[in-house]
Design a protein around this motif. Structure first.
Motif, PDB file in Angstrom:
ATOM      1  N   SER A  53     -10.465  -6.788   1.001  1.00 36.50           N
ATOM      2  CA  SER A  53      -9.430  -7.120   0.016  1.00 36.50           C
ATOM      3  C   SER A  53     -10.000  -7.717  -1.261  1.00 36.50           C
ATOM      4  O   SER A  53      -9.360  -8.544  -1.922  1.00 36.50           O
ATOM      5  N   ALA A  54     -11.208  -7.299  -1.671  1.00 36.75           N
ATOM      6  CA  ALA A  54     -11.851  -7.857  -2.857  1.00 36.75           C
ATOM      7  C   ALA A  54     -11.052  -7.552  -4.127  1.00 36.75           C
ATOM      8  O   ALA A  54     -10.854  -8.428  -4.969  1.00 36.75           O
ATOM      9  N   ALA A  55     -10.612  -6.308  -4.282  1.00 36.45           N
ATOM     10  CA  ALA A  55      -9.801  -5.926  -5.448  1.00 36.45           C
ATOM     11  C   ALA A  55      -8.338  -6.213  -5.113  1.00 36.45           C
ATOM     12  O   ALA A  55      -7.518  -5.315  -4.916  1.00 36.45           O
ATOM     13  N   THR A  56      -8.016  -7.494  -5.076  1.00 39.88           N
ATOM     14  CA  THR A  56      -6.765  -7.948  -4.468  1.00 39.88           C
ATOM     15  C   THR A  56      -5.538  -7.399  -5.175  1.00 39.88           C
ATOM     16  O   THR A  56      -4.582  -6.948  -4.513  1.00 39.88           O
ATOM     17  N   ALA A  57      -5.520  -7.424  -6.498  1.00 39.28           N
ATOM     18  CA  ALA A  57      -4.343  -6.944  -7.232  1.00 39.28           C
ATOM     19  C   ALA A  57      -4.111  -5.457  -6.974  1.00 39.28           C
ATOM     20  O   ALA A  57      -2.965  -5.001  -6.873  1.00 39.28           O
ATOM     21  N   VAL A  58      -5.195  -4.689  -6.856  1.00 41.10           N
ATOM     22  CA  VAL A  58      -5.064  -3.256  -6.578  1.00 41.10           C
ATOM     23  C   VAL A  58      -4.435  -3.038  -5.213  1.00 41.10           C
ATOM     24  O   VAL A  58      -3.518  -2.218  -5.038  1.00 41.10           O
ATOM     25  N   LEU A  59      -4.895  -3.796  -4.230  1.00 42.48           N
ATOM     26  CA  LEU A  59      -4.374  -3.646  -2.873  1.00 42.48           C
ATOM     27  C   LEU A  59      -2.930  -4.131  -2.779  1.00 42.48           C
ATOM     28  O   LEU A  59      -2.126  -3.554  -2.026  1.00 42.48           O
ATOM     29  N   ILE A  60      -2.581  -5.155  -3.528  1.00 38.19           N
ATOM     30  CA  ILE A  60      -1.182  -5.608  -3.571  1.00 38.19           C
ATOM     31  C   ILE A  60      -0.292  -4.481  -4.079  1.00 38.19           C
ATOM     32  O   ILE A  60       0.794  -4.241  -3.538  1.00 38.19           O
ATOM     33  N   GLY A  61      -0.735  -3.765  -5.105  1.00 38.25           N
ATOM     34  CA  GLY A  61       0.044  -2.648  -5.610  1.00 38.25           C
ATOM     35  C   GLY A  61       0.216  -1.560  -4.557  1.00 38.25           C
ATOM     36  O   GLY A  61       1.291  -0.957  -4.434  1.00 38.25           O
ATOM     37  N   HIS A  62      -0.841  -1.291  -3.794  1.00 42.53           N
ATOM     38  CA  HIS A  62      -0.772  -0.296  -2.723  1.00 42.53           C
ATOM     39  C   HIS A  62       0.263  -0.704  -1.682  1.00 42.53           C
ATOM     40  O   HIS A  62       1.089   0.118  -1.251  1.00 42.53           O
ATOM     41  N   VAL A  63       0.242  -1.969  -1.273  1.00 42.17           N
ATOM     42  CA  VAL A  63       1.178  -2.444  -0.246  1.00 42.17           C
ATOM     43  C   VAL A  63       2.604  -2.489  -0.780  1.00 42.17           C
ATOM     44  O   VAL A  63       3.548  -2.070  -0.104  1.00 42.17           O
ATOM     45  N   ALA A  64       2.762  -2.989  -1.991  1.00 45.25           N
ATOM     46  CA  ALA A  64       4.110  -3.054  -2.568  1.00 45.25           C
ATOM     47  C   ALA A  64       4.706  -1.665  -2.735  1.00 45.25           C
ATOM     48  O   ALA A  64       5.909  -1.453  -2.531  1.00 45.25           O
ATOM     49  N   GLY A  65       3.858  -0.692  -3.099  1.00 45.83           N
ATOM     50  CA  GLY A  65       4.337   0.668  -3.274  1.00 45.83           C
ATOM     51  C   GLY A  65       4.740   1.333  -1.975  1.00 45.83           C
ATOM     52  O   GLY A  65       5.533   2.282  -1.986  1.00 45.83           O
ATOM     53  N   GLY A  66       4.206   0.849  -0.856  1.00 52.74           N
ATOM     54  CA  GLY A  66       4.518   1.422   0.441  1.00 52.74           C
ATOM     55  C   GLY A  66       5.565   0.663   1.218  1.00 52.74           C
ATOM     56  O   GLY A  66       5.849   0.995   2.373  1.00 52.74           O
ATOM     57  N   THR A  67       6.127  -0.379   0.605  1.00 48.96           N
ATOM     58  CA  THR A  67       7.201  -1.161   1.221  1.00 48.96           C
ATOM     59  C   THR A  67       8.348  -1.257   0.221  1.00 48.96           C
ATOM     60  O   THR A  67       8.244  -0.790  -0.919  1.00 48.96           O
TER      61      THR A  67
END
Length: 332
Positions: A53-67
């Motif tokens: 989870s180093a690129a945290t903001a990128v991963l947040i976008g991925h999770v938010a987009g899938g929920t």
């Protein structure tokens, strides 16, 4: 019963890779949403082979987009690694894409070792500027005013709840002074928890962002169909802590049958102290443990983490924890 939330590090297990970790993260977030968890937070770490989870903001976008309904955020962004303006722009972008669902938790640790911290920051500075950086960042979320030379686009005028994270009295003091919600890292550094909570609640100053103190506590919850199986699953987390202290961080290891054969007496004492805020067992054991923890510390919310090797077992652990919350709700 207070809300339960999830802390995820996108663990990379032995025999797996980051792509698989990201698939598991999204799957777990979707499950957490269905189970009624309030928020799903991801943490910034660097140069850690077992954490993706180093690129945290990128991963947040991925999770938010899938929920669709669960809040998604950072627990947290290590602010000394970043320019406040860039963080405001990133989270202003996320909040524009997913309005009303994005949280920003801020920490002052580097989230890594010192050589990596220097590589991240380039022009190396310490975390001493953290309070100033937090205030600067908060300012970028305020509505822009005429003549303002620097503004966050997007970001200005966008509502992004900002939390401070901490494992010491420093974070509690700053959260109280700025009138911000506070999340304490009791899941791996519980020593100052009681003192920090008392200080935060005593010294809290209401702000435009928060009228009264709101404290969330991290807790390890590893649940399974039996106490013995849960204790076995928990050896994954115990091994990871030992490996880190030995200077050999690696991929997340599978559980083992005999943890006593793995650690030294000194390592056992260290791990048990660091992971003192842990509830490990079957549903009844987890219920008793969570109930006692909440009764003693009176958090406003629990941030649950479970470093379990097998994804199906990790899912099941969060299912049991959610069922425990429903039982506690019914008993209230």
């Amino acid at each position: 019963m207070i809300p339960f939330s999830v802390l995820d590090l996108a663990p990379v297990t032995e025999g797996s890779d980051a792509a698989q970790a990201f698939r598991h993260t999204l799957d777990l977030a979707q499950l957490a949403e269905r189970l009624g968890y309030r928020r799903y937070w991801l943490a910034e770490h660097h140069n850690m082979p077992g954490i993706a989870s180093a690129a945290t903001a990128v991963l947040i976008g991925h999770v938010a987009g899938g929920t669709s309904t669960i809040r998604v955020g950072a627990g947290g962004i290590m602010l000394p690694n970043h320019a406040p303006l860039q963080v405001a722009e990133q989270f202003g972008t996320l909040a524009s894409l997913y309005p009303g669902r994005i949280d920003l938790g801020l920490g002052r640790a580097p989230g890594t070792d010192q050589p990596t911290a220097k590589a991240l920051r380039r022009y190396f500075d310490s975390a001493d500027a953290f309070p100033h950086d937090v205030v600067e960042l908060l300012g970028y979320f305020e509505p822009a005013v005429p003549g303002q030379q620097v503004r966050a686009v997007p970001g200005a005028g966008i509502e992004v709840p900002v939390w401070l994270l901490g494992s010491s009295l420093f974070g509690a003091q700053l959260s109280a002074r700025l009138g911000l919600p506070f999340a304490f890292a009791s899941h791996f550094a519980p020593d100052a928890m009681d003192e920090a909570l008392a200080l935060y609640r005593r010294d809290f100053r209401p702000s435009a962002r928060l009228a009264q103190p709101y404290a969330m506590l991290g807790i390890n919850v590893v649940a399974a169909d039996s106490d013995a199986e849960a204790r076995r699953l928990f050896t994954t987390q115990q091994q990871s802590f030992i490996n880190l202290r030995r200077g050999r961080p690696g991929l997340i290891p599978p559980p083992i049958d005999d943890i006593d054969a793995y650690w030294t007496p000194a390592e056992k004492q260290m791990v048990e102290r660091a992971l003192a805020c842990a509830v490990v067992g079957a549903a009844d054991t987890v219920q008793d443990g969570i109930e006692a923890f909440v009764a003693r510390h009176r958090p406003d919310e629990l941030l649950i983490t479970a470093n379990v090797f097998e994804h199906a077992a990790r899912r099941h652990s969060f299912e049991i924890a959610a069922a425990v919350r429903e039982r506690l709700l019914a008993a209230d």
